[in-house]
Design an enzyme around this catalytic site. Structure first.
Site, PDB file in Angstrom:
ATOM      1  N   GLU A  95      30.977 112.873  41.889  1.00 45.96           N
ATOM      2  CA  GLU A  95      31.714 111.624  42.138  1.00 45.96           C
ATOM      3  C   GLU A  95      33.118 111.917  42.685  1.00 45.96           C
ATOM      4  OE1 GLU A  95      30.717 110.229  38.114  1.00 45.96           O
ATOM      5  OE2 GLU A  95      30.003 108.392  39.054  1.00 45.96           O
TER       6      GLU A  95
ATOM      7  N   GLU B 175      23.327 112.641  35.383  1.00 39.99           N
ATOM      8  CA  GLU B 175      23.643 111.828  34.203  1.00 39.99           C
ATOM      9  C   GLU B 175      22.398 111.297  33.504  1.00 39.99           C
ATOM     10  OE1 GLU B 175      25.323 111.802  36.999  1.00 39.99           O
ATOM     11  OE2 GLU B 175      27.460 111.478  36.649  1.00 39.99           O
TER      12      GLU B 175
HETATM   13  C1  3H9 Z   1      29.159 112.660  33.762  1.00 40.00           C
HETATM   14  O1  3H9 Z   1      29.648 113.360  34.586  1.00 40.00           O
HETATM   15  C2  3H9 Z   1      29.444 111.186  33.609  1.00 40.00           C
HETATM   16  C3  3H9 Z   1      30.220 110.605  34.772  1.00 40.00           C
HETATM   17  O2  3H9 Z   1      29.331 110.131  35.769  1.00 40.00           O
HETATM   18  C4  3H9 Z   1      30.969 109.378  34.344  1.00 40.00           C
HETATM   19  C5  3H9 Z   1      32.230 109.550  33.609  1.00 40.00           C
HETATM   20  C6  3H9 Z   1      32.985 108.283  33.445  1.00 40.00           C
HETATM   21  N1  3H9 Z   1      30.958 118.996  29.464  1.00 40.00           N
HETATM   22  O3  3H9 Z   1      24.866 125.300  30.664  1.00 40.00           O
HETATM   23  P1  3H9 Z   1      25.709 126.497  30.398  1.00 40.00           P
HETATM   24  C7  3H9 Z   1      29.395 123.806  28.461  1.00 40.00           C
HETATM   25  S1  3H9 Z   1      28.045 113.302  32.652  1.00 40.00           S
HETATM   26  C8  3H9 Z   1      31.263 119.804  28.441  1.00 40.00           C
HETATM   27  O4  3H9 Z   1      25.281 127.423  29.337  1.00 40.00           O
HETATM   28  P2  3H9 Z   1      25.040 127.541  32.982  1.00 40.00           P
HETATM   29  C9  3H9 Z   1      28.095 124.144  27.788  1.00 40.00           C
HETATM   30  O5  3H9 Z   1      27.918 123.381  26.629  1.00 40.00           O
HETATM   31  C10 3H9 Z   1      28.012 115.034  32.991  1.00 40.00           C
HETATM   32  N2  3H9 Z   1      30.749 121.046  28.292  1.00 40.00           N
HETATM   33  O6  3H9 Z   1      25.997 127.315  31.730  1.00 40.00           O
HETATM   34  C11 3H9 Z   1      28.270 125.613  27.502  1.00 40.00           C
HETATM   35  O7  3H9 Z   1      29.088 125.729  26.340  1.00 40.00           O
HETATM   36  P3  3H9 Z   1      28.871 126.947  25.330  1.00 40.00           P
HETATM   37  C12 3H9 Z   1      27.184 115.335  34.182  1.00 40.00           C
HETATM   38  C13 3H9 Z   1      29.913 121.473  29.218  1.00 40.00           C
HETATM   39  O8  3H9 Z   1      25.781 128.443  33.883  1.00 40.00           O
HETATM   40  C14 3H9 Z   1      29.080 126.107  28.698  1.00 40.00           C
HETATM   41  O9  3H9 Z   1      29.678 124.936  29.254  1.00 40.00           O
HETATM   42  N3  3H9 Z   1      27.070 116.766  34.318  1.00 40.00           N
HETATM   43  C15 3H9 Z   1      29.550 120.685  30.309  1.00 40.00           C
HETATM   44  O10 3H9 Z   1      23.674 127.905  32.527  1.00 40.00           O
HETATM   45  C16 3H9 Z   1      28.235 126.779  29.747  1.00 40.00           C
HETATM   46  O11 3H9 Z   1      27.167 125.929  30.094  1.00 40.00           O
HETATM   47  C17 3H9 Z   1      26.077 117.459  33.750  1.00 40.00           C
HETATM   48  O12 3H9 Z   1      25.221 116.910  33.111  1.00 40.00           O
HETATM   49  C18 3H9 Z   1      30.110 119.393  30.430  1.00 40.00           C
HETATM   50  N4  3H9 Z   1      29.807 118.572  31.456  1.00 40.00           N
HETATM   51  O13 3H9 Z   1      24.923 126.123  33.674  1.00 40.00           O
HETATM   52  C19 3H9 Z   1      26.078 118.939  33.986  1.00 40.00           C
HETATM   53  N5  3H9 Z   1      28.679 121.373  31.079  1.00 40.00           N
HETATM   54  O14 3H9 Z   1      29.127 128.175  26.110  1.00 40.00           O
HETATM   55  C20 3H9 Z   1      25.932 119.665  32.673  1.00 40.00           C
HETATM   56  C21 3H9 Z   1      28.519 122.560  30.483  1.00 40.00           C
HETATM   57  O15 3H9 Z   1      29.845 126.655  24.245  1.00 40.00           O
HETATM   58  N6  3H9 Z   1      26.016 121.106  32.798  1.00 40.00           N
HETATM   59  N7  3H9 Z   1      29.255 122.646  29.360  1.00 40.00           N
HETATM   60  O16 3H9 Z   1      27.435 126.824  24.885  1.00 40.00           O
HETATM   61  C22 3H9 Z   1      25.050 121.880  33.328  1.00 40.00           C
HETATM   62  O17 3H9 Z   1      24.048 121.400  33.827  1.00 40.00           O
HETATM   63  C23 3H9 Z   1      25.244 123.354  33.262  1.00 40.00           C
HETATM   64  O18 3H9 Z   1      26.205 123.606  32.269  1.00 40.00           O
HETATM   65  C24 3H9 Z   1      25.704 124.036  34.568  1.00 40.00           C
HETATM   66  C25 3H9 Z   1      26.008 125.523  34.269  1.00 40.00           C
HETATM   67  C26 3H9 Z   1      24.593 123.937  35.594  1.00 40.00           C
HETATM   68  C27 3H9 Z   1      26.949 123.394  35.089  1.00 40.00           C
END
Ligand code: 3H9
Length: 683
Positions: free
Chosen positions: A104, A124
Site C-alpha cells: 500500500e 491480509e
Molecule cells: C497489513 O499490512 C494491514 C494493512 O493493510 C492495513 C493497516 C491499516 N508484523 O516469517 P519470518 C516477524 S497486515 C510483525 O520468520 P521469513 C515474524 O513474526 C500485514 N511481525 O521470516 C518473525 O518474528 P520472530 C500484511 C512480523 O523471512 C520475523 O518477523 N503482511 C511481520 O520467513 C521474521 O518473519 C503480511 O501478512 C509483521 N507484518 O518471511 C506479511 N512479518 O523472528 C507477513 C513478520 O520473532 N510476513 N514478522 O519469529 C511474512 O509473510 C513473512 O514474515 C515474510 C518474511 C515473507 C515477510
C-alpha cells in the site's frame, strides 16, 4: 532513535527505513515516513523522493503485533496519503517483499521500481483481513479489477516481472543497483505531472464486465469455503469500480474494521505467530551448532519414501533411495518421475526442473551406499522389530555424526533408538501423506535426541518448505493421539444411533474438508480386514462382508454413483443398527450439537493432557499440527485456540455432561479443569 533516516543525493531525498527483521510499519516507522515527506515538501531544493528499506526486505506490512491495541501515532493511510498528495515525484524502490501495508505504501508512491527478485502482494486475507490502507481501492485503479482480484482475495504475492506485466511496477532495475537506479528514475520524472493511483481508471474493467466477480467466486468457492475475509475482499474490489475513491476507502474501512474485530482474524493472527513459534525450541541454545545436510538417504521407495525424497530433491538436496528389491525400487522411482511430470504439465515446474530434481536421485539396493549420508530417514513397514533391524543396520553402516530418523506415525522412538549405539542421533520425522504435498512435519524428540540433531531438522524443515512442530514420545505423538478420541467417539456415536452422515456433516460444517466415514470410504474399509465374511466383530466387518468396501466398490458407508458423488445409504444404516442390537447397544436419536461436542471436546482434552505431560512445548504447537496435518479449519485457530474462544468452562461442562459416553479410558485433564475454573486460556 527513529527507524527512518533520510539521505540527500543532490536534488533527490532518499527516505530509508531500517526496522528489522521485516521493516514492519509500526508507529515509529509511520511517524518517520510522515516526517521524511514533510522534509521533502518543505525544502524547495528537493525535487524528488525515493523510499527504500535497509535489510532483507521492503516493508512487509503493518506491524501485526500492534493489532488489537490502542492506535498510536499517525495511521498508515494518513501517512501514505501525504506521499501521494505530493507534486514532487515519489518513487518506491522495492526489494524483498512489499506486502500488505508495504504494498500500500508502494501504491501511494507515484512510481514503483523493483529488483527482479522482489515480490509484491496483499496477503491480509491470510490474516482474516483485507487491506486497510486503501490497497483495495488503489490497486484496482492501477491494474484493473480482474488482475487485482486474485491478489486481494487469495493473497499470494506476485513476482516483480508479473507486477511489471500488469502495470503495478513501472520498471525492473538492477538487483545490485536498486537505490542508484531508483534515484535516476526519479530524476527523469522531475517537473512532470505525477500519476496518482487514486485517480487511475483501470478499475472500470469490473464495471464493464461485472460477471468477473461471480466467476471469481465460483472458481475459488471451494478454497474459500468458511472464510469471511475473501468475500469482503471481493466487495471492496468491486466497490473500487462503482464508487468514488473517497467512498471506496470508507467502504474498505468498514469492511476492514468488521473483520479486525471478528474471531476469524484473531484466530488467523494467532496462527501466524503460532507457525513461527512452533519452529523454535525453548530449551535449546540459539547458537547450537548445526549439522550440514548435504546428502539424504531414504529407506523405502513406496508412496511415503518416494514422497519424502521428493521434498529434498525439489530443494536441491541429493537423495539416495534404498529398497530391498530392484522391481520395487524401479516402480517407486517411476512414480516419483510421474508426479514431477504431472506438476510440470500443470505449469508449476519446468521440464528442466524435473530433470534437475530426478538427476539428484541415486537408487540403490545396498545399505553401504547410505554410509556418507548426513541424514537417513526410514519409511519402512510400521513394525517395531522391522524398524529396530533397520536402525541396527544403519548404526553399523552410516557415518558417525549423521542423523537417523524414523517416519513412524506412532511407534516409540526411544525404543527404536535402543537398536543403535548412538541414541542422540535418533529422532522421528513424521511426514504426512502425500509427503511431497502436505505441509506438516511432526518432529519427534526422543529422550536422548541431541540438541544439534533437533535444531538441524527444524532448520531443514524450513528449507524443504515444511511447517514443523515438535512432539515428545507418546503413542500417536500430537496429531494421531488427538485423532484417536475423535475416531473412537465417531464410532460410538453411530452405534448409539447417530446417523453416520450427520457425524460427517458436523465436521464438514465446522470446516473440516472431510468427515471420518467419508474418509474410511475413500481409504477403503477393507484395509487390514481379516477377509472372513462370517466373522463380524465390527461395523466395518459387517459392511465388508456385504462387499461394501468403500468408494472403490461403489458402496461403503455411502452409496456412490459414477461420478463418485455420495448419498447416505439405508442399507448401511440398517447394518449399523443390527450390529448395535447384537452388541446390546440401544439406539436413540442424537442431535448435531451432541455429536459436535463429543467429537471435538475430547480432542481438546487430549491436547491438554499432551501439554500436561510436556509432550508439546506450547498449546499453539498443537494448533499448528492440527491445521496443517488434519484439515482443522484455519479460521478457528486450531483446537486449542478454538477452545479458548468458546471458553474452557464450556468444554469442561460438555465433557462432564457426556462423561459416561466417553469410554472407559477417558481421563479428564487436570490442566483443562484448573484453567477452566480459573477462567484462563491455553493461549
Ligand atoms: C497489513 O499490512 C494491514 C494493512 O493493510 C492495513 C493497516 C491499516 N508484523 O516469517 P519470518 C516477524 S497486515 C510483525 O520468520 P521469513 C515474524 O513474526 C500485514 N511481525 O521470516 C518473525 O518474528 P520472530 C500484511 C512480523 O523471512 C520475523 O518477523 N503482511 C511481520 O520467513 C521474521 O518473519 C503480511 O501478512 C509483521 N507484518 O518471511 C506479511 N512479518 O523472528 C507477513 C513478520 O520473532 N510476513 N514478522 O519469529 C511474512 O509473510 C513473512 O514474515 C515474510 C518474511 C515473507 C515477510
Amino acid at each position: 532513535m527513529s527507524p527512518i533516516r533520510t539521505e540527500r543525493h543532490d536534488d533527490v531525498l532518499v527516505i530509508i527505513s531500517d526496522n528489522p527483521p521485516v521493516n514492519a510499519l509500526g508507529a515509529a516507522v509511520r511517524q518517520g515516513l510522515v516526517d521524511g515527506i514533510d522534509q521533502a515538501m518543505g525544502d524547495d531544493s528537493i525535487k524528488a523522493v525515493v523510499i527504500r528499506c535497509d535489510g532483507r526486505t521492503f516493508f512487509a506490512g503493518a506491524d501485526i503485533t500492534e493489532f488489537g491495541k490502542p492506535p498510536q501515532g499517525p495511521g498508515l493511510l494518513e501517512a501514505i496519503d501525504r506521499m501521494e498528495a505530493s507534486d514532487k515525484p515519489v518513487v518506491a524502490a522495492i526489494h524483498g517483499t512489499a506486502l500488505g501495508g508495504g504494498c500500500e505504501v508502494a501504491l501511494a508512491c507515484h512510481y514503483r521500481v523493483a529488483v527482479p527478485s522482489a515480490k509484491l502482494g496483499l496477503p491480509e486475507v491470510k490474516l482474516g483481513l483485507i487491506p486497510g490502507a486503501a490497497g483495495t481501492q488503489r490497486l484496482p485503479r492501477v491494474v484493473g479489477a480482474e488482475a487485482a482480484l486474485p491478489m486481494v482475495v487469495i493473497g499470494n504475492p506476485i513476482s516483480a516481472n508479473k507486477a511489471k506485466e500488469i502495470g503495478l511496477v513501472d520498471a525492473i532495475v538492477g538487483e545490485d543497483s536498486l537505490e542508484a537506479d531508483a534515484i535516476g528514475f526519479a530524476r527523469e520524472r522531475i517537473g512532470k505531472p505525477v500519476p496518482r493511483a487514486s485517480e487511475g481508471t483501470a478499475n472500470k474493467d469490473g464495471v464493464k464486465n461485472p460477471a468477473i466477480f461471480d466467476e471469481f467466486r465460483a472458481k475459488n468457492g471451494r478454497k474459500l469455503r468458511g472464510f469471511d475475509a475473501p468475500e469482503a475482499a471481493i466487495q471492496a474490489v468491486k466497490a473500487a469500480g462503482e464508487m468514488s475513491y473517497e467512498e471506496g476507502v470508507k467502504k474498505e474501512r468498514e469492511l476492514f474494521t468488521g473483520l479486525m474485530t471478528g474471531t476469524q482474524s484473531a484466530a488467523m493472527r494467532h496462527y501466524f505467530f503460532a507457525e513461527r513459534a512452533a519452529n523454535k525450541i525453548d530449551d535449546i541454545a540459539k547458537d547450537t551448532p548445526l549439522i550440514d545436510i548435504k546428502k539424504v538417504g531414504v529407506i523405502g521407495a513406496g508412496t511415503m519414501g518416494g514422497g519424502i525424497s521428493m521434498n529434498f530433491l525439489s530443494a536441491g538436496i541429493p537423495v539416495t533411495i534404498l529398497e530391498m528389491e530392484a522391481e520395487a525400487l524401479d516402480r517407486g522411482i517411476g512414480v516419483m518421475r510421474k508426479n514431477y511430470e504431472r506438476t510440470a504439465k500443470r505449469g508449476r515446474m519446468t521440464d528442466d526442473q524435473v530433470e534437475q530434481a530426478m538427476g539428484l536421485l541415486t537408487p540403490t539396493l545396498d545399505y553401504a551406499d547410505l554410509a556418507d549420508c548426513d541424514l537417513v530417514i526410514e519409511a519402512v513397514f510400521e513394525d517395531m522389530d522391522v524398524k529396530k533391524k533397520v536402525f541396527a543396520t544403519l548404526d553399523e553402516t552410516v557415518k558417525q555424526g549423521a542423523i537417523l530418523a524414523s517416519n513412524t506415525s506412532y511407534l516409540d522412538i526411544d525404543e527404536i533408538a535402543t537398536a543403535t549405539q548412538r541414541p542422540e542421533a535418533v529422532l522421528g520425522l513424521h511426514f504426512f501423506s502425500p509427503a511431497n504435498v502436505m505441509k506438516l512435519l511432526e518432529v519427534v524428540r526422543g529422550e536422548k535426541t541431541g540438541d544439534s540433531e533437533l535444531a538441524t531438522v527444524m532448520k531443514l524443515a524450513k528449507r524443504i518448505g515444511k511447517i514443523a512442530a515438535v512432539s515428545g514420545v507418546c503413542p500417536g505423538f500430537i496429531g494421531n493421539r488427538m485423532l484417536s478420541p475423535r475416531q473412537q467417539q465417531a464410532n460410538a456415536l453411530i452405534m448409539e444411533g447417530a446417523n453416520y452422515w450427520e457425524v460427517d456433516e458436523v465436521l464438514l460444517d465446522f470446516g473440516f474438508p472431510m468427515g471420518p466415514f467419508q474418509m474410511s470410504d475413500l481409504a477403503g474399509l477393507d484395509i487390514g480386514w481379516h477377509r472372513d465374511p462370517a466373522r463380524i466383530e465390527s461395523i466395518r466387518d459387517a459392511l465388508c462382508a456385504m462387499d461394501r468396501r468403500g468408494q472403490k466398490t461403489g458402496a461403503g458407508f455411502y452409496d456412490y454413483d459414477e461420478a463418485r458423488q455420495r448419498t447416505p445409504s439405508d442399507a448401511a444404516k440398517k447394518v449399523i443398527a443390527e450390529f448395535a442390537e447384537k452388541q446390546g447397544v440401544e439406539q436413540r436419536d442424537i442431535g448435531k450439537e451432541e455429536i459436535k461436542e463429543r467429537l471435538l471436546y475430547p480432542m481438546v482434552n487430549e491436547g491438554a493432557l499432551i501439554l500436561e505431560e510436556g509432550m508439546a512445548q506450547r498449546a499453539s504447537d498443537i494448533d499448528v499440527v492440527w491445521i496443517n496435518g488434519y484439515g482443522w479449519p484455519l479460521y478457528t485457530g486450531g483446537p486449542m485456540f478454538w477452545a479458548d474462544t468458546i471458553g474452557l468452562d464450556t468444554v469442561v461442562a460438555g465433557l462432564e455432561a457426556h462423561r459416561d459416553k466417553l469410554g472407559e479410558d477417558f481421563k479428564l485433564s487436570e490442566m483443562l479443569t484448573s484453567k477452566a475454573a480459573a477462567g484462563e486460556k491455553f493461549n
